[in-house]
Design an enzyme around this catalytic site. Structure first.
Site: not given
Ligand SMILES: Cc1ncc(C[n+]2csc(CCOP(=O)(O)OP(=O)(O)O)c2C)c(N)n1
Ligand SMILES: [Mg+2]
Length: 384
Positions: A290, A277, A281
């Site tokens: 971080y 990425r 985010h």
């Molecule tokens: C069930 C749930 N827990 C927490 C969140 C908050 N949250 C949003 S994005 C994220 C990280 C996701 O990371 P990843 O699966 O690696 O996807 P990326 O954003 O890197 O594409 C989190 C914890 C959420 N949306 N849904």
């Protein structure tokens, strides 16, 4: 390298195909399927290949360039206050275009919230995605128009929807397949483990396409797993494969192969697209808090678009006129997107109650009536 389970009963590829591999140039990373190196050199892999015409190769390049452009416009529009939020896909273009172009029209996609490149491949108008992030279309589009489900923010939940849908395909006797997109962070969710279990046991025609972009907001992959992500599939009884997620050709080849396996009734595959990425985010995040700049710089050298451009140029598959024309197409897309977003009307407030249940629902009716009364309280002469 593919991890085959005994339950899948799929024989390993014959060693005949790998016999000559010593003479060929193979990818540097032992666990990574790669067909195009970061330097733009075409390499072979014993198990995966693509045979694309120069026109098809230019098509993949065009998809990636236009997707990146659209994504950059969206980030700018958020900074200008036109969107509430944007989740950039910068750096993940090859993973999304490669896998997206492996799909057939009758396949079905269950995305998370960053799959703008896959949406592009499915023919979803980019302005639909922007409407959602502007907060004016109540989160969506008709999923059945392009077989592209709604963006899903509840991490990992769409892997279960995808599995259920895939089980339905089997019951219908169709030979289409499903791709569930999710991230490295999502792989820690219980929903994903449940989806793996059900899809394996029911032999569901689903490809779990995990974009391991190394980060789940501020959590690095070291805090999500002890073994390489793709190896998890083995414990569930289906194959897992790690592909260079910045190599559009390898992503296309690996996803195609997994889709074909699903269509043959051999069940799910986990594809781990190893990528990065490049941006934050979302536009609400500041990654400088971080992670180190050097990390991003190291991945910049593996840029998915640049490597295909180098290959196209060196192989004589694209000339200066092609790149110039694409630049002007990119400008036109940017202009169209900006104008469309600024012209989007605010939604009709009561529209939020539509498209919830096909046949209506007593609780929704009650909420609708309450909200209508609340709206009416702002009418002249009332509520003063
Ligand atoms: C069930 C749930 N827990 C927490 C969140 C908050 N949250 C949003 S994005 C994220 C990280 C996701 O990371 P990843 O699966 O690696 O996807 P990326 O954003 O890197 O594409 C989190 C914890 C959420 N949306 N849904
Ligand atoms: Mg991630």
């Amino acid at each position: 390298m593919t991890v085959e389970s005994t339950a899948a009963r799929k024989p390993r590829r014959s060693s005949k195909r790998t016999a000559g591999a010593g003479a060929r140039k193979t990818a540097a990373e032992p666990e990574l399927v790669q067909l195009l190196t970061p330097e733009g050199e075409r390499v072979e892999h014993p198990d995966y290949d693509v045979d694309l015409s120069p026109e098809e190769l230019r098509g993949l390049y065009r998809d990636m360039v236009l997707t990146r452009r659209f994504d950059a416009e969206a980030t700018s529009l958020q900074r200008q206050g036109e969107l509430g939020l944007w989740a950039s896909l910068l750096g993940q273009e090859a993973a999304q275009i490669g896998s997206g172009r492996a799909l057939r029209d009758d396949d079905y996609v269950f995305p998370t919230y960053r799959e703008h490149g896959v949406a592009w491949c499915r023919g979803v108008d980019p302005t639909n995605l922007l409407g959602m992030f502007r907060g004016v279309n109540h989160g969506g589009w008709d999923p059945n128009t392009n077989n592209f489900h709604l963006y899903t923010i509840v991490i990992g939940s769409q892997t279960l929807h995808a599995t259920g849908y895939a089980m339905g395909i089997t019951k219908d006797g169709a030979d289409s397949a499903v791709v569930a997109y999710f991230g490295d962070g999502a792989s820690s969710q219980g929903d994903v483990a449940e989806a793996f279990t059900f899809s394996a046991v029911y032999n569901a025609p689903v490809v779990f396409f995990c974009q391991n972009n190394q980060w789940a907001i501020s959590e690095p992959t070291e805090k999500q797993m002890r073994v390489p992500l793709y190896q998890r599939a083995q414990g569930f009884g289906f194959p897992g494969v790690r592909v260079d997620g910045n190599d559009v050709l390898a992503c296309l080849a690996v996803t195609k192969s997994a889709l074909e396996r699903a269509r043959r009734g051999e069940g799910p595959t986990l594809v781990e697209a190893f990528t990065y990425r490049m941006g934050a985010h979302t536009t609400s995040d500041d990654p400088t808090k971080y992670r180190a700049d050097e990390e991003r710089e190291a991945w910049e050298a593996k840029d998915p678009i640049l490597r295909l451009r180098t290959y196209l140029e060196n192989a004589g598959h694209a000339d200066a006129a092609f790149f110039e024309e694409l630049e002007s197409e990119s400008e036109t897309l940017g202009k169209r997107v900006r104008e469309a977003v600024r012209a989007m009307p605010d939604p009709e407030p009561m529209a939020i109650f539509e498209n919830i249940y096909a046949d209506g629902h007593a609780l929704v009716d009650e909420e609708r009536a309450q909200f209508a009364a609340y709206q009416a309280s702002f009418a002249d002469g009332e509520g003063n």
